[in-house]
Design an enzyme around this catalytic site. Structure first.
Site, short mmCIF file in Angstrom:
data_model
loop_
_atom_site.label_atom_id
_atom_site.label_comp_id
_atom_site.label_asym_id
_atom_site.label_seq_id
_atom_site.Cartn_x
_atom_site.Cartn_y
_atom_site.Cartn_z
N ASP A 128 0.42 -0.97 0.44
CA ASP A 128 0.09 0.48 0.14
C ASP A 128 0.80 1.79 -0.05
OD1 ASP A 128 -2.47 1.88 0.07
OD2 ASP A 128 -2.89 1.08 1.62
N TYR A 130 1.55 5.69 0.07
CA TYR A 130 0.95 6.67 -0.11
C TYR A 130 0.86 7.96 -0.53
CZ TYR A 130 0.81 9.42 4.77
OH TYR A 130 -0.01 10.55 5.93
N HIS A 135 -3.55 14.32 1.27
CA HIS A 135 -3.74 13.15 2.23
C HIS A 135 -2.60 13.12 3.59
CE1 HIS A 135 -5.07 9.50 4.41
NE2 HIS A 135 -3.98 9.19 5.11
N ARG A 144 2.01 15.97 13.27
CA ARG A 144 2.68 16.46 13.86
C ARG A 144 2.71 18.18 13.61
NH1 ARG A 144 4.77 12.56 10.21
NH2 ARG A 144 3.68 13.47 8.87
N GLU A 201 -10.23 3.60 3.94
CA GLU A 201 -9.98 4.68 3.41
C GLU A 201 -9.96 5.01 2.01
OE1 GLU A 201 -5.73 4.15 4.24
OE2 GLU A 201 -5.36 5.53 5.79
N GLU A 203 -9.09 4.27 -1.68
CA GLU A 203 -8.23 4.21 -2.19
C GLU A 203 -8.82 3.44 -3.69
OE1 GLU A 203 -4.74 1.93 -0.11
OE2 GLU A 203 -5.21 3.36 1.26
N ASP A 235 -9.00 0.68 2.46
CA ASP A 235 -8.04 0.78 3.28
C ASP A 235 -8.74 0.69 4.80
OD1 ASP A 235 -6.01 -0.28 4.53
OD2 ASP A 235 -5.11 1.69 3.91
N ARG A 239 -7.89 3.75 13.58
CA ARG A 239 -6.95 4.55 14.17
C ARG A 239 -6.24 5.07 15.71
NH1 ARG A 239 -6.15 6.19 9.27
NH2 ARG A 239 -7.65 6.62 7.73
N GLN A 242 -3.64 1.87 15.28
CA GLN A 242 -2.56 2.12 14.20
C GLN A 242 -1.65 3.81 15.21
OE1 GLN A 242 -4.53 4.40 10.70
NE2 GLN A 242 -1.99 4.51 9.86
N TYR A 246 2.83 2.17 15.37
CA TYR A 246 3.27 2.37 13.74
C TYR A 246 4.69 3.31 14.25
CZ TYR A 246 3.22 7.20 13.16
OH TYR A 246 2.86 8.96 13.84
N LYS A 255 -4.52 -2.36 10.07
CA LYS A 255 -5.01 -2.21 8.74
C LYS A 255 -4.91 -3.30 8.14
CE LYS A 255 -3.51 2.16 7.59
NZ LYS A 255 -4.31 2.85 6.45
N THR A 259 -9.28 -5.66 3.73
CA THR A 259 -8.91 -4.43 3.45
C THR A 259 -10.37 -5.03 1.98
OG1 THR A 259 -7.10 -4.06 3.21
CG2 THR A 259 -7.28 -3.83 1.33
N THR A 352 -4.98 6.79 0.39
CA THR A 352 -6.11 7.64 0.11
C THR A 352 -5.72 8.33 -0.33
OG1 THR A 352 -6.27 6.87 2.64
CG2 THR A 352 -7.62 8.68 1.73
N GLU A 366 -9.92 12.09 8.03
CA GLU A 366 -9.61 14.10 7.89
C GLU A 366 -11.27 15.05 7.83
OE1 GLU A 366 -7.79 11.85 4.59
OE2 GLU A 366 -7.10 13.61 3.78
#
Ligand code: NAG
Ligand code: NAG
Ligand code: NAG
Length: 422
Positions: A128, A130, A135, A144, A201, A203, A235, A239, A242, A246, A255, A259, A352, A366
């Site tokens: 997968d 990104y 996204h 962050r 997600e 995708e 996907d 959260r 994750q 992660y 995850k 799927t 995503t 989001e």
């Protein structure tokens, strides 16, 4: 035009002809078919009747009675193109071969409503990416802050991780809410239990048709010839699980509980008319990833949710694959640049696909900005997915008077396993 009735809003006109694997109550062995209108052409029947004998390099009788597309996909692009041509001719309104053979028609066509769809391929490996800048930026801001939302390496390479192939399921398969570790109170030790921040997600994903030998990379120029086709993919993401697990090795149990992919694989040839420029890449990619051709696809994408207790679907996201920063070609080329061997049936997710506007965000993370807002689904409120909710994703390209679509990618979430009773 086909002699089969295809309404103008059908996802499956003669310009599409996506491949899938299906079975029926009368004949329970899965086999290969192509969608047209609301019908499926049973290619095992068409092959048995000798109608694909003209395609060189194809043992149609054998290949189309398989329970996956792998054998067919491994034959390579010249065969895929020749089969597409033959089918378009066979199904066209002015070809009498099948049109006027009532007995064969009765055997060769199956109503989609009477068919059970299966996973189209035996997926050996699942990766997968990104690849949507919007996204990655949104998630970066949440995790962050605005300053360093995008990691500096993100604009240099398509970031990805190796996912789990065993839990990729076909549309219509229910999934169980995962149990796992999560931090309920910031700074406190983790607790165990059902995820309380379950998300989808939006995708798309491509299936590798023909692979490469270990140690022999794929060039950007030839990347397209290795890709068999494209599906819509959900996907599913827990959260809370994750975000606790992660760092430093990336997604894992948040995850790999499931799927979902759509059952019909749309060929790159059918998508060719919808090629567009991908977003401008700045800084310029290194030479092995630099592309001077159009490599984006104008594919409208949509997510709808039918909340548990509700009676209808509500559209929550409208996005487009054209927003994807790193193209499928770049993803595949980068994946194999170190000599990693890709194999027939490998599935590569895009990550995503979010667009620039808020209504184009491809995940609840989001849309609700990490649960700070609520969505109103006809009076029913949602921050994340609850038990019994159904999520439907779809995609389509708007042609001149026709649509090339992907059908539905749908999944329902069932309550978590009660761990105390195991
Ligand atoms: C095609 O659709 C038209 C209008 O809905 C209908 O009258 C006709 O019977 C259909 N033909 C076939 C072959 O299904
Ligand atoms: C009808 O389709 C078949 C299969 O592609 C092809 O062999 C045949 O030549 C076509 N006939 C006409 C009249 O186009
Ligand atoms: C990307 O860059 C950031 C910041 O320089 C660094 O911390 C990180 O380890 C790099 N790799 C990945 C996969 O993010």
């Amino acid at each position: 035009m086909s002699f089969i009735n295809v309404s103008t809003d059908s996802h499956f006109p003669i310009q599409n002809l996506p491949f899938g694997v299906f079975s029926t109550a009368e004949k329970t062995s899965p086999r290969v078919g192509v969608a047209i209108g609301d019908q499926i052409v049973d290619l095992s029947v068409v092959a048995e009747a000798g109608l694909l004998d003209g395609v060189s390099g194809l043992n149609a009788k054998e290949v189309f009675s398989q329970s996956t597309l792998n054998q067919y996909m491994s034959l390579g692009k010249p065969v895929w193109s020749a089969v597409r041509k033959a089918l378009q001719s066979l199904l066209s309104a002015d070809n009498a071969t099948l049109r006027d053979n009532a007995e064969l028609r009765a055997k060769a066509f199956v109503a989609q409503s009477a068919a059970k769809m299966h996973l189209p391929a035996e997926i050996g490996d699942y990766t997968d990416f990104y690849a949507s800048k919007e996204h990655a930026t949104n998630v970066g801001i949440m995790f962050r802050g605005k300053e360093n939302a995008l990691m500096p390496n993100w604009t240099h390479l398509p970031v990805g991780y190796h996912g789990r192939a065993s839990s990729v399921v076909v549309s219509g398969t229910d999934l169980v809410r995962p149990n796992g570790q999560r931090v309920a109170v910031k700074g406190e030790p983790p607790v165990f239990g059902p995820s309380v921040r379950l998300d989808y997600e939006l995708e798309m994903a491509f299936l590798v048709g023909t692979g490469n030998q270990l140690g022999e990379p794929i060039s950007l120029r030839s990347a397209k010839d290795h890709i068999f086709g494209v599906v819509v993919m959900n996907d599913w993401s827990a959260r809370d699980i994750q975000s606790w697990e992660y760092v430093p090795l990336g997604p894992f149990l948040g995850k790999n509980f499931g799927t979902t992919i759509s059952p019909w694989v749309v060929s790159l040839e059918a998508l060719e008319p919808f090629l567009v420029e991908q977003p401008k890449q700045e800084p310029q990619p290194l030479p092995y990833l630099k592309d001077n051709e159009k490599a984006g696809y104008d594919i409208n994408l949509e997510v709808q949710i039918k909340p548990s207790g509700g009676s209808e679907y509500h559209t929550v996201t409208r996005s487009n694959l054209k927003y994807m920063y790193w193209s499928f070609k770049q993803q595949l080329t980068h994946h194999a640049v170190n000599g990693c061997n890709m194999r027939t049936g490998d599935l590569c997710g895009s990550g995503t696909i979010s667009g620039p506007t808020e209504d184009s965000f491809g995940s609840l993370l989001e849309l609700t900005w990490s649960g700070q807002k609520e969505l109103d689904l006809g009076g029913i409120k949602r921050k994340f997915i609850e038990d019994g909710d159904e999520v439907l994703m779809t995609g389509f390209c708007q042609g001149d008077g026709y649509i090339v679509g992907f059908g539905d990618c749908v999944g329902k979430i069932l309550p978590a396993v009660n761990y105390d009773q195991l």
